[in-house]
Design a protein around this motif. Structure first.
Motif, PDB file in Angstrom:
ATOM      1  N   ALA A 196       4.476   5.571  -5.291  1.00 50.20           N
ATOM      2  CA  ALA A 196       4.445   5.574  -6.802  1.00 50.20           C
ATOM      3  C   ALA A 196       3.459   6.389  -7.539  1.00 50.20           C
ATOM      4  O   ALA A 196       3.670   6.978  -8.580  1.00 50.20           O
ATOM      5  CB  ALA A 196       4.210   4.038  -7.455  1.00 50.20           C
ATOM      6  N   GLU A 197       2.561   6.741  -6.725  1.00 52.23           N
ATOM      7  CA  GLU A 197       1.411   7.752  -7.274  1.00 52.23           C
ATOM      8  C   GLU A 197       1.694   9.444  -6.947  1.00 52.23           C
ATOM      9  O   GLU A 197       0.891   9.904  -7.282  1.00 52.23           O
ATOM     10  CB  GLU A 197      -0.089   7.250  -7.247  1.00 52.23           C
ATOM     11  CG  GLU A 197      -0.565   6.017  -7.610  1.00 52.23           C
ATOM     12  CD  GLU A 197      -0.535   6.068  -9.057  1.00 52.23           C
ATOM     13  OE1 GLU A 197      -0.885   7.297  -9.576  1.00 52.23           O
ATOM     14  OE2 GLU A 197      -0.440   5.142  -9.799  1.00 52.23           O
ATOM     15  N   GLY A 198       2.850   9.350  -6.097  1.00 52.88           N
ATOM     16  CA  GLY A 198       3.244  10.691  -5.535  1.00 52.88           C
ATOM     17  C   GLY A 198       2.254  10.998  -4.400  1.00 52.88           C
ATOM     18  O   GLY A 198       2.299  12.215  -4.011  1.00 52.88           O
ATOM     19  N   LEU A 199       1.675  10.110  -3.810  1.00 55.22           N
ATOM     20  CA  LEU A 199       1.094  10.227  -2.515  1.00 55.22           C
ATOM     21  C   LEU A 199       1.956  10.305  -1.101  1.00 55.22           C
ATOM     22  O   LEU A 199       2.950   9.515  -1.344  1.00 55.22           O
ATOM     23  CB  LEU A 199      -0.081   9.469  -2.343  1.00 55.22           C
ATOM     24  CG  LEU A 199      -1.135   9.325  -3.388  1.00 55.22           C
ATOM     25  CD1 LEU A 199      -2.074   8.356  -3.331  1.00 55.22           C
ATOM     26  CD2 LEU A 199      -1.768  10.774  -3.580  1.00 55.22           C
ATOM     27  N   THR A 200       1.739  10.825  -0.146  1.00 53.79           N
ATOM     28  CA  THR A 200       2.582  10.855   1.063  1.00 53.79           C
ATOM     29  C   THR A 200       1.908   9.768   2.010  1.00 53.79           C
ATOM     30  O   THR A 200       0.737  10.164   2.361  1.00 53.79           O
ATOM     31  CB  THR A 200       2.614  12.175   1.598  1.00 53.79           C
ATOM     32  OG1 THR A 200       3.418  12.992   0.693  1.00 53.79           O
ATOM     33  CG2 THR A 200       3.257  12.263   2.883  1.00 53.79           C
ATOM     34  N   LEU A 201       2.427   8.565   2.056  1.00 46.94           N
ATOM     35  CA  LEU A 201       1.560   7.656   2.775  1.00 46.94           C
ATOM     36  C   LEU A 201       2.907   6.686   3.360  1.00 46.94           C
ATOM     37  O   LEU A 201       3.264   5.952   2.640  1.00 46.94           O
ATOM     38  CB  LEU A 201       0.567   6.818   2.290  1.00 46.94           C
ATOM     39  CG  LEU A 201      -0.285   5.813   3.018  1.00 46.94           C
ATOM     40  CD1 LEU A 201      -1.185   6.503   4.083  1.00 46.94           C
ATOM     41  CD2 LEU A 201      -0.832   4.965   2.097  1.00 46.94           C
ATOM     42  N   ASP A 202       3.191   7.008   4.788  1.00 49.25           N
ATOM     43  CA  ASP A 202       4.225   6.050   4.857  1.00 49.25           C
ATOM     44  C   ASP A 202       3.795   4.671   5.651  1.00 49.25           C
ATOM     45  O   ASP A 202       2.631   4.705   5.798  1.00 49.25           O
ATOM     46  CB  ASP A 202       5.128   6.671   6.026  1.00 49.25           C
ATOM     47  CG  ASP A 202       4.474   6.975   7.447  1.00 49.25           C
ATOM     48  OD1 ASP A 202       3.464   6.350   7.828  1.00 49.25           O
ATOM     49  OD2 ASP A 202       4.788   7.904   8.104  1.00 49.25           O
ATOM     50  N   TYR A 203       4.757   3.924   5.691  1.00 50.83           N
ATOM     51  CA  TYR A 203       4.431   2.508   6.495  1.00 50.83           C
ATOM     52  C   TYR A 203       3.458   2.443   7.331  1.00 50.83           C
ATOM     53  O   TYR A 203       2.545   1.689   7.459  1.00 50.83           O
ATOM     54  CB  TYR A 203       5.951   1.863   6.604  1.00 50.83           C
ATOM     55  CG  TYR A 203       5.581   0.271   6.877  1.00 50.83           C
ATOM     56  CD1 TYR A 203       4.787  -0.515   6.188  1.00 50.83           C
ATOM     57  CD2 TYR A 203       6.236   0.061   8.069  1.00 50.83           C
ATOM     58  CE1 TYR A 203       4.652  -1.692   6.734  1.00 50.83           C
ATOM     59  CE2 TYR A 203       5.848  -1.116   8.719  1.00 50.83           C
ATOM     60  CZ  TYR A 203       5.242  -2.185   7.901  1.00 50.83           C
ATOM     61  OH  TYR A 203       5.143  -3.631   8.559  1.00 50.83           O
TER      62      TYR A 203
ATOM     63  N   TYR B 297       0.891  -1.437   0.003  1.00 51.57           N
ATOM     64  CA  TYR B 297      -0.187  -0.101  -0.012  1.00 51.57           C
ATOM     65  C   TYR B 297       1.043   1.350   0.021  1.00 51.57           C
ATOM     66  O   TYR B 297       0.892   2.294  -0.689  1.00 51.57           O
ATOM     67  CB  TYR B 297      -0.895   0.062   1.151  1.00 51.57           C
ATOM     68  CG  TYR B 297      -2.250   0.917   1.282  1.00 51.57           C
ATOM     69  CD1 TYR B 297      -2.168   2.076   0.747  1.00 51.57           C
ATOM     70  CD2 TYR B 297      -3.353   0.286   1.634  1.00 51.57           C
ATOM     71  CE1 TYR B 297      -3.202   3.020   0.918  1.00 51.57           C
ATOM     72  CE2 TYR B 297      -4.453   1.059   1.839  1.00 51.57           C
ATOM     73  CZ  TYR B 297      -4.332   2.428   1.193  1.00 51.57           C
ATOM     74  OH  TYR B 297      -5.536   3.124   1.252  1.00 51.57           O
ATOM     75  N   ALA B 298       1.774   1.417   0.780  1.00 54.65           N
ATOM     76  CA  ALA B 298       2.842   2.661   1.025  1.00 54.65           C
ATOM     77  C   ALA B 298       3.491   2.560  -0.403  1.00 54.65           C
ATOM     78  O   ALA B 298       3.712   3.629  -0.777  1.00 54.65           O
ATOM     79  CB  ALA B 298       3.536   2.456   2.069  1.00 54.65           C
ATOM     80  N   ALA B 299       4.073   1.572  -0.975  1.00 55.38           N
ATOM     81  CA  ALA B 299       4.731   1.590  -2.353  1.00 55.38           C
ATOM     82  C   ALA B 299       3.995   2.152  -3.431  1.00 55.38           C
ATOM     83  O   ALA B 299       4.400   2.844  -4.133  1.00 55.38           O
ATOM     84  CB  ALA B 299       5.501   0.217  -2.397  1.00 55.38           C
ATOM     85  N   ALA B 300       2.715   1.419  -3.308  1.00 54.60           N
ATOM     86  CA  ALA B 300       2.018   2.025  -4.463  1.00 54.60           C
ATOM     87  C   ALA B 300       1.247   3.442  -4.353  1.00 54.60           C
ATOM     88  O   ALA B 300       1.351   4.078  -5.129  1.00 54.60           O
ATOM     89  CB  ALA B 300       0.634   1.237  -4.323  1.00 54.60           C
ATOM     90  N   ALA B 301       1.193   3.709  -2.985  1.00 54.10           N
ATOM     91  CA  ALA B 301       0.847   5.349  -2.761  1.00 54.10           C
ATOM     92  C   ALA B 301       2.156   6.502  -3.352  1.00 54.10           C
ATOM     93  O   ALA B 301       1.815   6.987  -3.915  1.00 54.10           O
ATOM     94  CB  ALA B 301       0.715   5.598  -1.163  1.00 54.10           C
TER      95      ALA B 301
END
Length: 101
Positions: A57-64, A51-55
């Motif tokens: 990749a989409e330029g979203l800020t979402l850490d682990y 989930y964090a990696a996909a976010a």
């Protein structure tokens, strides 16, 4: 219009599948991560990493940790305290054996 030609519809369907998977896992708090790892090769923590990696990749800020909270439905520390049980010797052995392959 077919789903193969409508990328927005595919994205919506994929998002619905993820929501359903997370709801299912939420309803099965009795299923421990080690059991998921032993049977399926992934667990809730893996989902959070994906989930964090996909976010990202989409330029979203979402850490682990934020991703784990979304996957677990609460902070991981809270979930761990309420629902995580000690792994059995059999579970640990199965996990170790699966990681040797």
């Amino acid at each position: 219009m077919t789903a193969t030609k409508d990328s927005e519809a595919i994205t919506r369907a994929e998002a619905a599948v993820l929501r359903r998977l997370l709801a299912h896992l939420d309803s099965r708090k009795d299923v421990q991560n080690i059991e998921l790892m032993n049977l399926a090769g992934f667990c809730r923590n893996c989902l959070a990493k994906w989930y964090a990696a996909a976010a990202e990749a989409e330029g979203l800020t979402l850490d682990y940790e934020q991703a784990r909270e979304r996957v677990y439905g609460m902070p991981y520390s809270e979930w761990k305290e309420k629902y995580q049980t000690e792994a059995t010797a059999e579970q640990v052995a199965a996990f170790a054996a699966s990681n040797k392959q």
